[in-house]
Design a protein around this motif. Structure first.
Motif, PDB file in Angstrom:
ATOM      1  N   LYS A 177      82.208 -24.250  -4.969  1.00 18.57           N
ATOM      2  CA  LYS A 177      83.366 -24.655  -4.173  1.00 18.57           C
ATOM      3  C   LYS A 177      84.554 -24.988  -5.065  1.00 18.57           C
ATOM      4  O   LYS A 177      85.705 -24.648  -4.743  1.00 18.57           O
ATOM      5  CB  LYS A 177      83.013 -25.866  -3.309  1.00 18.57           C
ATOM      6  N   THR A 178      84.287 -25.633  -6.195  1.00 21.65           N
ATOM      7  CA  THR A 178      85.352 -25.979  -7.134  1.00 21.65           C
ATOM      8  C   THR A 178      86.013 -24.726  -7.693  1.00 21.65           C
ATOM      9  O   THR A 178      87.240 -24.671  -7.859  1.00 21.65           O
ATOM     10  CB  THR A 178      84.798 -26.836  -8.288  1.00 21.65           C
ATOM     11  N   ALA A 179      85.204 -23.697  -7.957  1.00 17.44           N
ATOM     12  CA  ALA A 179      85.745 -22.441  -8.472  1.00 17.44           C
ATOM     13  C   ALA A 179      86.649 -21.769  -7.448  1.00 17.44           C
ATOM     14  O   ALA A 179      87.708 -21.233  -7.787  1.00 17.44           O
ATOM     15  CB  ALA A 179      84.600 -21.508  -8.857  1.00 17.44           C
ATOM     16  N   VAL A 212      90.545 -12.442   6.396  1.00 16.32           N
ATOM     17  CA  VAL A 212      89.494 -11.447   6.197  1.00 16.32           C
ATOM     18  C   VAL A 212      88.187 -12.047   6.701  1.00 16.32           C
ATOM     19  O   VAL A 212      87.743 -13.080   6.208  1.00 16.32           O
ATOM     20  CB  VAL A 212      89.351 -11.053   4.709  1.00 16.32           C
ATOM     21  N   ASP A 213      87.604 -11.425   7.696  1.00 14.28           N
ATOM     22  CA  ASP A 213      86.346 -11.905   8.274  1.00 14.28           C
ATOM     23  C   ASP A 213      85.190 -11.227   7.551  1.00 14.28           C
ATOM     24  O   ASP A 213      84.795 -10.119   7.884  1.00 14.28           O
ATOM     25  CB  ASP A 213      86.308 -11.594   9.768  1.00 14.28           C
ATOM     26  N   SER A 214      84.637 -11.923   6.559  1.00 14.96           N
ATOM     27  CA  SER A 214      83.604 -11.326   5.708  1.00 14.96           C
ATOM     28  C   SER A 214      82.201 -11.772   6.063  1.00 14.96           C
ATOM     29  O   SER A 214      81.226 -11.162   5.632  1.00 14.96           O
ATOM     30  CB  SER A 214      83.874 -11.680   4.244  1.00 14.96           C
ATOM     31  N   GLY A 215      82.077 -12.884   6.808  1.00 15.72           N
ATOM     32  CA  GLY A 215      80.758 -13.420   7.099  1.00 15.72           C
ATOM     33  C   GLY A 215      80.252 -14.365   6.029  1.00 15.72           C
ATOM     34  O   GLY A 215      79.106 -14.824   6.093  1.00 15.72           O
ATOM     35  N   ASP A 250      80.364 -17.991   3.606  1.00 15.12           N
ATOM     36  CA  ASP A 250      80.527 -19.412   3.897  1.00 15.12           C
ATOM     37  C   ASP A 250      81.996 -19.820   3.825  1.00 15.12           C
ATOM     38  O   ASP A 250      82.463 -20.643   4.613  1.00 15.12           O
ATOM     39  CB  ASP A 250      79.711 -20.260   2.914  1.00 15.12           C
ATOM     40  N   GLU A 251      82.706 -19.274   2.861  1.00 13.39           N
ATOM     41  CA  GLU A 251      84.143 -19.500   2.706  1.00 13.39           C
ATOM     42  C   GLU A 251      84.788 -18.175   2.335  1.00 13.39           C
ATOM     43  O   GLU A 251      84.220 -17.397   1.561  1.00 13.39           O
ATOM     44  CB  GLU A 251      84.448 -20.494   1.584  1.00 13.39           C
ATOM     45  N   MET A 292      85.313 -15.047  -1.946  1.00 12.62           N
ATOM     46  CA  MET A 292      84.320 -15.502  -0.971  1.00 12.62           C
ATOM     47  C   MET A 292      83.284 -16.375  -1.665  1.00 12.62           C
ATOM     48  O   MET A 292      82.966 -16.157  -2.821  1.00 12.62           O
ATOM     49  CB  MET A 292      83.608 -14.299  -0.334  1.00 12.62           C
ATOM     50  N   ARG A 293      82.766 -17.334  -0.921  1.00 12.09           N
ATOM     51  CA  ARG A 293      81.640 -18.124  -1.424  1.00 12.09           C
ATOM     52  C   ARG A 293      80.460 -17.950  -0.486  1.00 12.09           C
ATOM     53  O   ARG A 293      80.586 -18.097   0.731  1.00 12.09           O
ATOM     54  CB  ARG A 293      81.985 -19.612  -1.526  1.00 12.09           C
ATOM     55  N   LEU A 294      79.323 -17.627  -1.068  1.00  5.82           N
ATOM     56  CA  LEU A 294      78.076 -17.511  -0.330  1.00  5.82           C
ATOM     57  C   LEU A 294      77.051 -18.381  -1.047  1.00  5.82           C
ATOM     58  O   LEU A 294      76.479 -17.968  -2.058  1.00  5.82           O
ATOM     59  CB  LEU A 294      77.600 -16.056  -0.255  1.00  5.82           C
ATOM     60  N   GLY A 295      76.855 -19.594  -0.556  1.00  4.28           N
ATOM     61  CA  GLY A 295      75.970 -20.518  -1.250  1.00  4.28           C
ATOM     62  C   GLY A 295      76.531 -20.877  -2.601  1.00  4.28           C
ATOM     63  O   GLY A 295      77.653 -21.378  -2.724  1.00  4.28           O
TER      64      GLY A 295
END
Length: 222
Positions: A133-135, A159-162, A164-165, A181-184
């Motif tokens: 999240k910090t990155a 952009v709707d990527s699916g 988490d962020e 994008m962040r995924l986990g």
């Protein structure tokens, strides 16, 4: 000239192949009573655990050319770990790299001498969700500073990527889109030059799907 991007059939097939369940036949004398619906079973993955990728899987989570566009070609992917990864992150991204485990990347271009179309994929695996999240926050802050010094050229996009962020911006003058994008614990960066908006969205969905398909909640696999 802009690339024509195909659908997500390849990515969808990979997701189904990796997430599909197979029935197992218990050994004689080893039968177990069927589980009660809604009850956690021993050995089951905890959905509360964040998605993580080990370095090797991070490399495999990069899209292949046919998933992004049928006229795309690319070079060999790269992988850097630990100190080498941190050095790359600080030099190339200019954002916080605390907790970085590995970085993988691959560049693709349109198969045409007259085209400037290019898509760059980068995946960063962090030790914790908070570090990831910090990155992402560091990247967004970097955009804001760049926007302030460029007279407002960077425009926020959806952009709707699916993931988490998802954060996305575009510079119309340079015809460049950037998606983070962040995924986990995994952060994905996409930089697209001379690419149609719908194709930027497609590339983001493909990358997010790849990471989600290969992610193992709560375990890096090593």
């Amino acid at each position: 000239m802009r690339s024509v991007v195909r659908g997500t059939a390849v990515a969808a097939a990979l997701v189904l192949a990796l997430t599909g369940c197979e029935e197992s036949i218990p050994a004689a004398g080893g039968e177990k009573a069927p589980g009660i619906p809604g009850e956690a079973q021993p050995g089951a993955a905890d959905p509360a655990q964040p998605l993580v990728l080990d370095p090797t899987t991070l490399l495999h989570a990069l899209p292949i050319e046919s998933q992004v566009g049928d006229v795309m070609v690319g070079g060999d992917p790269f992988l850097a770990q630990e100190a080498e990864a941190a050095e790359y992150c600080a030099k190339e991204e200019g954002v916080s790299c605390a907790g970085l485990v590995a970085v993988a990347g691959k560049d693709m271009e349109e198969r045409s001498d007259s085209s400037d179309t290019r898509v760059e994929f980068r995946l960063f695996s962090f030790g914790t969700v908070e570090q990831a999240k910090t990155a992402v926050k560091g990247q967004v802050d970097r955009w804001r500073k760049a926007d302030a010094t460029s007279g407002g050229r960077w425009q926020q996009k959806t952009v709707d990527s699916g993931a988490d962020e998802t954060e996305a911006v575009r510079d119309d003058d340079a015809d460049v889109d950037v998606v983070v994008m962040r995924l986990g614990t995994v952060v994905a960066h996409i930089v697209a030059l001379d690419v149609l908006p719908e194709n930027v969205q497609h590339a983001a969905v493909v990358q997010a799907s790849q990471v989600q398909a290969l992610g193992q909640p709560g375990s890096r696999g090593y």
